[in-house]
Motif scaffolding. Structure first.
Motif, PDB file in Angstrom:
ATOM      1  N   PRO A 294       0.807  -1.228   0.000  1.00 55.60           N
ATOM      2  CA  PRO A 294       0.000   0.000   0.000  1.00 55.60           C
ATOM      3  C   PRO A 294       0.835   1.272   0.000  1.00 55.60           C
ATOM      4  N   SER A 295       2.105   1.187   0.387  1.00 56.02           N
ATOM      5  CA  SER A 295       2.952   2.375   0.448  1.00 56.02           C
ATOM      6  C   SER A 295       3.702   2.631  -0.848  1.00 56.02           C
ATOM      7  N   ASP A 296       3.829   1.607  -1.687  1.00 61.16           N
ATOM      8  CA  ASP A 296       4.567   1.759  -2.935  1.00 61.16           C
ATOM      9  C   ASP A 296       4.054   0.729  -3.931  1.00 61.16           C
ATOM     10  N   PRO A 297       3.271   1.126  -4.948  1.00 65.07           N
ATOM     11  CA  PRO A 297       2.692   0.156  -5.900  1.00 65.07           C
ATOM     12  C   PRO A 297       3.728  -0.556  -6.757  1.00 65.07           C
ATOM     13  N   TYR A 343       6.701  -1.013   8.951  1.00 62.44           N
ATOM     14  CA  TYR A 343       5.346  -1.425   9.300  1.00 62.44           C
ATOM     15  C   TYR A 343       5.201  -1.818  10.760  1.00 62.44           C
ATOM     16  N   THR A 344       6.257  -1.602  11.546  1.00 64.43           N
ATOM     17  CA  THR A 344       6.099  -1.784  12.985  1.00 64.43           C
ATOM     18  C   THR A 344       5.466  -0.555  13.631  1.00 64.43           C
ATOM     19  N   GLN A 345       5.482   0.568  12.927  1.00 64.38           N
ATOM     20  CA  GLN A 345       4.831   1.771  13.439  1.00 64.38           C
ATOM     21  C   GLN A 345       3.314   1.584  13.408  1.00 64.38           C
ATOM     22  N   PRO A 346       2.628   2.003  14.462  1.00 66.17           N
ATOM     23  CA  PRO A 346       1.178   1.755  14.562  1.00 66.17           C
ATOM     24  C   PRO A 346       0.379   2.277  13.375  1.00 66.17           C
ATOM     25  N   GLU A 347       0.698   3.485  12.890  1.00 72.86           N
ATOM     26  CA  GLU A 347      -0.088   4.034  11.790  1.00 72.86           C
ATOM     27  C   GLU A 347       0.154   3.253  10.491  1.00 72.86           C
ATOM     28  N   ASN A 348       1.436   2.827  10.256  1.00 80.60           N
ATOM     29  CA  ASN A 348       1.729   2.034   9.063  1.00 80.60           C
ATOM     30  C   ASN A 348       1.136   0.633   9.162  1.00 80.60           C
ATOM     31  N   ARG A 349       1.141   0.105  10.361  1.00 80.42           N
ATOM     32  CA  ARG A 349       0.566  -1.233  10.556  1.00 80.42           C
ATOM     33  C   ARG A 349      -0.937  -1.217  10.272  1.00 80.42           C
ATOM     34  N   LYS A 350      -1.638  -0.215  10.764  1.00 75.60           N
ATOM     35  CA  LYS A 350      -3.069  -0.101  10.495  1.00 75.60           C
ATOM     36  C   LYS A 350      -3.336   0.077   9.000  1.00 75.60           C
ATOM     37  N   LYS A 351      -2.509   0.873   8.359  1.00 78.18           N
ATOM     38  CA  LYS A 351      -2.652   1.087   6.923  1.00 78.18           C
ATOM     39  C   LYS A 351      -2.488  -0.227   6.164  1.00 78.18           C
ATOM     40  N   LEU A 352      -1.494  -1.039   6.567  1.00 74.57           N
ATOM     41  CA  LEU A 352      -1.253  -2.322   5.916  1.00 74.57           C
ATOM     42  C   LEU A 352      -2.424  -3.274   6.142  1.00 74.57           C
ATOM     43  N   GLU A 353      -2.923  -3.337   7.361  1.00 78.00           N
ATOM     44  CA  GLU A 353      -4.036  -4.241   7.652  1.00 78.00           C
ATOM     45  C   GLU A 353      -5.281  -3.878   6.847  1.00 78.00           C
ATOM     46  N   PHE A 416      -8.551  -8.781   8.926  1.00 72.10           N
ATOM     47  CA  PHE A 416      -7.167  -9.233   8.960  1.00 72.10           C
ATOM     48  C   PHE A 416      -6.425  -8.544  10.086  1.00 72.10           C
ATOM     49  N   ARG A 417      -5.592  -9.325  10.777  1.00 71.50           N
ATOM     50  CA  ARG A 417      -4.775  -8.784  11.876  1.00 71.50           C
ATOM     51  C   ARG A 417      -3.332  -9.225  11.692  1.00 71.50           C
ATOM     52  N   MET A 418      -2.411  -8.247  11.772  1.00 72.73           N
ATOM     53  CA  MET A 418      -0.991  -8.549  11.678  1.00 72.73           C
ATOM     54  C   MET A 418      -0.493  -9.075  13.025  1.00 72.73           C
ATOM     55  N   ARG A 419       0.236 -10.188  12.999  1.00 73.26           N
ATOM     56  CA  ARG A 419       0.741 -10.782  14.233  1.00 73.26           C
ATOM     57  C   ARG A 419       2.190 -10.398  14.493  1.00 73.26           C
ATOM     58  N   ARG A 420       3.061 -10.699  13.535  1.00 69.56           N
ATOM     59  CA  ARG A 420       4.483 -10.421  13.705  1.00 69.56           C
ATOM     60  C   ARG A 420       5.052  -9.835  12.425  1.00 69.56           C
ATOM     61  N   HIS A 421       6.335  -9.429  12.486  1.00 74.71           N
ATOM     62  CA  HIS A 421       6.972  -8.763  11.352  1.00 74.71           C
ATOM     63  C   HIS A 421       8.247  -9.470  10.924  1.00 74.71           C
ATOM     64  N   GLY A 422       8.361 -10.766  11.184  1.00 82.95           N
ATOM     65  CA  GLY A 422       9.548 -11.501  10.779  1.00 82.95           C
ATOM     66  C   GLY A 422      10.674 -11.356  11.786  1.00 82.95           C
ATOM     67  N   ASP A 423      11.813 -11.958  11.473  1.00 82.00           N
ATOM     68  CA  ASP A 423      12.955 -11.929  12.385  1.00 82.00           C
ATOM     69  C   ASP A 423      13.544 -10.524  12.508  1.00 82.00           C
ATOM     70  N   GLN A 424      13.586  -9.781  11.409  1.00 80.21           N
ATOM     71  CA  GLN A 424      14.079  -8.411  11.468  1.00 80.21           C
ATOM     72  C   GLN A 424      12.880  -7.481  11.562  1.00 80.21           C
ATOM     73  N   VAL A 425      12.787  -6.758  12.642  1.00 83.49           N
ATOM     74  CA  VAL A 425      11.580  -5.973  12.908  1.00 83.49           C
ATOM     75  C   VAL A 425      11.431  -4.833  11.908  1.00 83.49           C
ATOM     76  N   GLY A 426      12.462  -4.005  11.756  1.00 84.32           N
ATOM     77  CA  GLY A 426      12.381  -2.858  10.874  1.00 84.32           C
ATOM     78  C   GLY A 426      12.817  -3.195   9.466  1.00 84.32           C
TER      79      GLY A 426
END
Length: 436
Positions: A294-297, A343-353, A416-426
């Motif tokens: 959603p941030s970059d097509p 996408y660990t930032q709350p606003e980006n996470r909501k946007k992704l979901e 849809f709910r995001m649970r985790r962001h993989g081994d590397q958070v950022g």
């Protein structure tokens, strides 16, 4: 005295006969049997059928000693032997095959039954109604629909990594192994049960041969024809079996699904469409699912998707108006993201979901429009719920559900709910571009 002798003889006679009754007079040693692993059927030239059989090659203990001179030839590497016979039905072709196959042919270990595209579009019920009566044919056999001829598909079963054809089929068709890119319930029992229900759309695994892969060519571009004007990269799941851009390994694909309207093939679904269908049916297997970033097509991202709860379907009938609501709750882990958005930032996470919810909603809507309105095929077992609204089975049959499928209205409630962001958070960022 004679009576005593007669009574004694009557008691001894069963004792002499008892060992004869315990013998396995019809026993057949496994060494004398030929196990058919795959059966394919195509339309024949004289209003009959062409059956193709893939028989597991017997393992010979002297195989290693036989090749002492040089390298092994192709015949020693074969794990299946393929032959075809023209006949009126399966039983007749098996009997005819025994005239040139020394071992006793048996279906007790069959793994797949392959329907050629030609016979699938013409109608498969005559074939199925004969096969289901065979006492050796198991209802757990996987049903495949292949593009083109079933004969050509079976000829291309040439596994490279596995030397056990039984294990290869089990691993290749395992829903837990292949993910949700094929229908989860595609056994013979599921297929013929759907066929026998009014309006229900039977489904099979979509397969296809890849002759170019067998020739060592493949269909992967070398990158020289890439275009700068293409802003959005393709999604891998939006492909069918036989069109995957790849090279190497076994020259057959299992990717997507084939949908039937009654006994005739209605059309094919891609791997991504099949994932959506499994999701709506409450049969989703944990798998990787691609979405637009959603941030970059210009980028796609991958989610390790799983169902948070089994999907529910609510049905409401008002006179002749049928309204169906699908309730879906999914969750996932961010596995692949090429953009630098955190996408660990709350606003980006909501946007992704929200973006993933909207994309799943669009895909589900497109799928329902195609199957219900275009193909008039109930792949979601809506009729099984609707049948409870009729007091008798006769009235349900008289309703003719097939004629009312296209009048069905649907609603989608997908979360849809995001649970985790993989081994590397950022996100991974080049060191020179890090902000101080």
């Amino acid at each position: 005295m004679k009576g005593l002798w007669r009574n004694g003889a009557s008691l001894l006679f069963p004792l002499f006969c008892w060992p004869l009754l315990t013998g396995c007079w019809d026993r057949l040693d496994p060494e004398n049997m030929a196990f058919i692993m795959a059966i394919g059927v195509d339309q024949g030239p004289r209003n009959d059928y062409i059956y193709t059989f893939a028989v597991a090659m017997p393992k010979s203990s002297s195989g290693a000693a036989g090749g002492g001179g040089g390298g092994s030839n192709d015949s020693s590497q074969k794990i299946v032997d393929v032959f075809s016979v023209e006949g009126d039905n399966l039983a007749a072709t098996l009997l005819a095959s025994q005239s040139f196959v020394a071992r006793r042919l048996t279906l007790i270990h069959s793994k797949v039954f392959v329907l050629g595209e030609g016979i699938a579009r013409q109608g498969v019920m005559p074939v199925l109604s004969e096969v289901v009566r065979n006492d050796e044919f198991r209802r757990t056999v996987n049903i495949l629909t292949t593009k083109g001829q079933a004969n050509a598909f079976i000829q291309h079963i040439k596994p490279k990594m596995e030397k056990d054809i039984n294990l290869w089929f089990e691993l290749e068709l395992d829903p837990h192994n292949i993910g949700a890119v094929t229908p989860r319930n595609s056994r013979f029992h599921d297929f013929i049960a759907d066929m026998e229900q009014p309006g229900t759309g039977g489904m099979t695994i979509l397969s296809a041969a890849s002759p170019d892969v067998d020739k060592g060519k493949g269909n992967i571009s070398d990158g020289e024809d890439s275009s700068e004007s293409e802003s959005e990269p393709p999604i891998t799941g939006d492909q069918y079996a036989g069109s995957l851009r790849r090279s190497g390994e076994v020259p057959v694909d299992f990717f997507g699904s084939a949908v039937y309207k009654g006994q005739k093939l209605a059309g094919f679904l891609t791997g991504a469409e099949t994932k959506t269908l499994n999701m709506l049916r409450g049969e989703f297997e944990k798998t990787i699912w691609e979405f637009r970033d959603p941030s970059d097509p210009k980028y796609n991202l991958s989610i390790n998707m799983n169902s948070q709860k089994k999907a529910r379907m609510n049905l409401k009938r008002t006179k002749d108006q049928i309204r169906v609501t699908f309730h879906v709750q999914m969750e996932g882990d961010l596995m692949g993201s090429l953009s630098t958005v955190d996408y660990t930032q709350p606003e980006n996470r909501k946007k992704l979901e929200r973006s993933i919810e909207n994309q799943m909603q669009d895909r589900a809507s497109d799928l329902l429009d195609k199957t219900l309105y275009k193909w008039e095929s109930d792949c979601f077992h809506i009729g099984n719920r609707l049948r409870a609204n009729f007091p008798t089975l006769q009235k349900w049959y008289a309703y003719k559900w097939r004629e009312h499928i296209k009048e069905t209205k649907y609603e989608l409630d997908i979360r849809f709910r995001m649970r985790r962001h993989g081994d590397q958070v950022g996100p991974a960022v080049e060191g020179d571009k890090l902000k101080k």
